[in-house]
Enzyme design. Structure first.
Site, PDB file in Angstrom:
ATOM      1  N   ASP A 167       0.671  -1.330  -0.088  1.00 17.45           N
ATOM      2  CA  ASP A 167       0.037   0.038   0.075  1.00 17.45           C
ATOM      3  C   ASP A 167       0.926   1.333   0.034  1.00 17.45           C
ATOM      4  O   ASP A 167       0.695   2.080  -0.848  1.00 17.45           O
ATOM      5  CB  ASP A 167      -0.966  -0.120   1.095  1.00 17.45           C
ATOM      6  CG  ASP A 167      -1.876  -1.213   1.353  1.00 17.45           C
ATOM      7  OD1 ASP A 167      -1.991  -1.881   0.118  1.00 17.45           O
ATOM      8  OD2 ASP A 167      -2.474  -1.435   2.151  1.00 17.45           O
ATOM      9  N   TYR A 219      -6.464 -11.189   9.070  1.00  9.85           N
ATOM     10  CA  TYR A 219      -5.270 -10.543   8.175  1.00  9.85           C
ATOM     11  C   TYR A 219      -4.228 -11.391   8.825  1.00  9.85           C
ATOM     12  O   TYR A 219      -3.030 -11.968   8.436  1.00  9.85           O
ATOM     13  CB  TYR A 219      -5.090  -9.302   7.941  1.00  9.85           C
ATOM     14  CG  TYR A 219      -3.962  -8.987   7.426  1.00  9.85           C
ATOM     15  CD1 TYR A 219      -4.254  -8.522   5.897  1.00  9.85           C
ATOM     16  CD2 TYR A 219      -2.707  -8.502   7.833  1.00  9.85           C
ATOM     17  CE1 TYR A 219      -3.263  -7.938   4.996  1.00  9.85           C
ATOM     18  CE2 TYR A 219      -1.646  -8.279   6.826  1.00  9.85           C
ATOM     19  CZ  TYR A 219      -1.923  -8.088   5.517  1.00  9.85           C
ATOM     20  OH  TYR A 219      -0.718  -7.609   4.790  1.00  9.85           O
TER      21      TYR A 219
HETATM   22  C1  GLA Z   1      -3.634  -4.885   2.815  1.00 12.47           C
HETATM   23  C2  GLA Z   1      -2.112  -4.860   3.302  1.00 12.47           C
HETATM   24  C3  GLA Z   1      -1.311  -5.022   2.402  1.00 12.47           C
HETATM   25  C4  GLA Z   1      -1.416  -6.342   1.461  1.00 12.47           C
HETATM   26  C5  GLA Z   1      -3.039  -6.573   1.182  1.00 12.47           C
HETATM   27  C6  GLA Z   1      -3.433  -7.888   0.514  1.00 12.47           C
HETATM   28  O1  GLA Z   1      -3.977  -4.058   2.038  1.00 12.47           O
HETATM   29  O2  GLA Z   1      -2.299  -3.405   3.898  1.00 12.47           O
HETATM   30  O3  GLA Z   1       0.123  -5.117   2.679  1.00 12.47           O
HETATM   31  O4  GLA Z   1      -1.281  -7.412   2.489  1.00 12.47           O
HETATM   32  O5  GLA Z   1      -3.767  -6.288   2.178  1.00 12.47           O
HETATM   33  O6  GLA Z   1      -2.675  -7.980  -0.605  1.00 12.47           O
END
Ligand code: GLA
Length: 377
Positions: A167, A219
């Protein structure tokens, strides 16, 4: 978006030295591959955080019209000292200082039109805007390639969210009209032309508006099971399991859930590489099936989708999309659909109809144009 320069003047009684902007992102393909040292292909949205800033005598003051709130701190302290939205700002100050940089004391006013809680990286946009502003104000010499890791440390260590580097990389390194092909291990990037409009195409983004539930815990759990699988397979990261070595790797794992997590990551990395190949040769429409396969993999193997996003993907495909998938960390967030440009309204209407039939809260659609990463305005 509000006029952040006048907010700055009202708040601090002087002009800002400049305005810095950093965008949210969507990921075209490559989900949950970043923390596995793999590949991602995000592009920046036109929605962005804008920070007006100027050096100050001591400490940091921030005025946010996101929360209509103000925060100030003499020192960012250690991780955990500042909480709430201001933690993203304090985290950047902390990460810079922790890396040995002399961070200029500053006053900031911040505004944003990046939707919150939509999985389009509003927090990375905030970190990246503040980081870029502080680097410029302090005349710090930090190569662009090293900046995402600083913003990521703010998020991982100061805020405490165990996210990968996609991101912040997208918010800082994307360029207009391009998708960012990032090797999350080497941090090498290649700008991949993604001029959908020139092909008569569009990327429709649909915010599922699904309530984000269990995001943090799930996550972290996915990340843990990937790391555990890499350990069991004796590789530094799942990136090191090649697509043609997948079957052999899967045979070495006893647990069905772990096997499916690994299959998602390994096949997803390959889908990113295949997508990049197609885009390099200008075959944009042909990436559709890879997007849709990515969605199925997230739904069935990685188990990070929710009914709202599955319904949106199905409805977009039925309405004629070339491909569709959820984007971002999962458990809600946005869906992307690659469509003929003149089908945006019809596709959005088809998704809205399907939502109404399921009794879901109405979705929010918009057409996304690949935009510029962090910059001084
Ligand atoms: C979130 C996290 C990223 C990545 C995505 C999945 O956005 O911040 O680092 O792992 O999920 O691709």
């Amino acid at each position: 978006m509000s006029d952040v320069a006048s907010t700055f003047r009202d708040q601090y009684g002087r002009d800002p030295e400049g305005l810095w902007a950093a965008p949210g992102r969507v990921n075209l393909i490559g989900e949950h591959t970043d923390y596995n040292d793999g590949f991602v292909l995000p592009f920046a949205l036109p929605m962005r955080v804008v920070a007006a800033a100027a050096r100050a005598d001591a400490g940091w003051q921030v005025r946010s019209d996101l929360e209509d709130e103000q925060a100030s701190f003499e020192s960012a302290g250690e991780p955990g000292t500042i909480s709430g939205w201001a933690a993203y700002v304090a985290g950047v100050v902390w990460a810079l200082r922790d890396a040995g940089y002399e961070v200029p004391p500053a006053d900031l006013a911040i505004t944003s039109d990046v939707p919150l809680g939509a999985g389009v990286s509003s927090s990375a946009a905030l970190e990246s805007a503040v980081l870029t502003a502080l680097i410029d104000l302090g005349e710090l010499e930090i190569p662009v390639a090293e900046r995402p890791a600083l913003a990521q440390r703010a998020e991982n260590v100061y805020v405490g969210a165990p996210t990968g580097i996609m991101d912040q990389s997208a918010s800082i390194r994307c360029e207009a009209g391009q998708a960012l092909f990032l090797d999350c291990r080497s941090q090498e990037v290649e700008q991949i032309p993604f001029d959908v409009a020139a092909e008569g195409l569009a990327v429709l983004v649909v915010n599922s508006n699904a309530p984000h539930k269990h995001v943090d815990g799930e996550y972290g759990a996915r990340r843990k099971s990937c790391e555990e699988a890499a350990r069991l397979l004796g590789v530094p990261a799942l990136r090191d399991v090649a697509a043609d070595g997948l079957d052999v790797a899967l045979e070495r794992l006893d647990d069905d859930v772990t096997r499916r997590r690994v299959r998602h990551v390994v096949t997803e990395n390959q889908r990113v590489l295949d997508t990049v190949e197609l885009l390099r040769s200008g075959r944009i429409r042909e990436i559709g099936p890879l997007m849709t396969a990515s969605h199925a993999s997230m739904r069935d193997d990685f188990e990070i989708t929710v009914p709202e996003v599955d319904v949106a993907v199905e409805a977009a495909l039925t309405a004629g999309a070339y491909g569709a998938r959820m984007t971002g960390g999962g458990f809600g967030g946005c869906v992307l659909a690659l469509i003929d440009a003149d089908r945006a309204d019809a596709t959005a209407a088809a998704v809205a109809d399907a939502y109404a039939k399921h009794g879901f809260t109405a979705p929010t659609p918009f057409v996304a144009v690949p935009s510029q990463g962090a910059t001084r305005l």
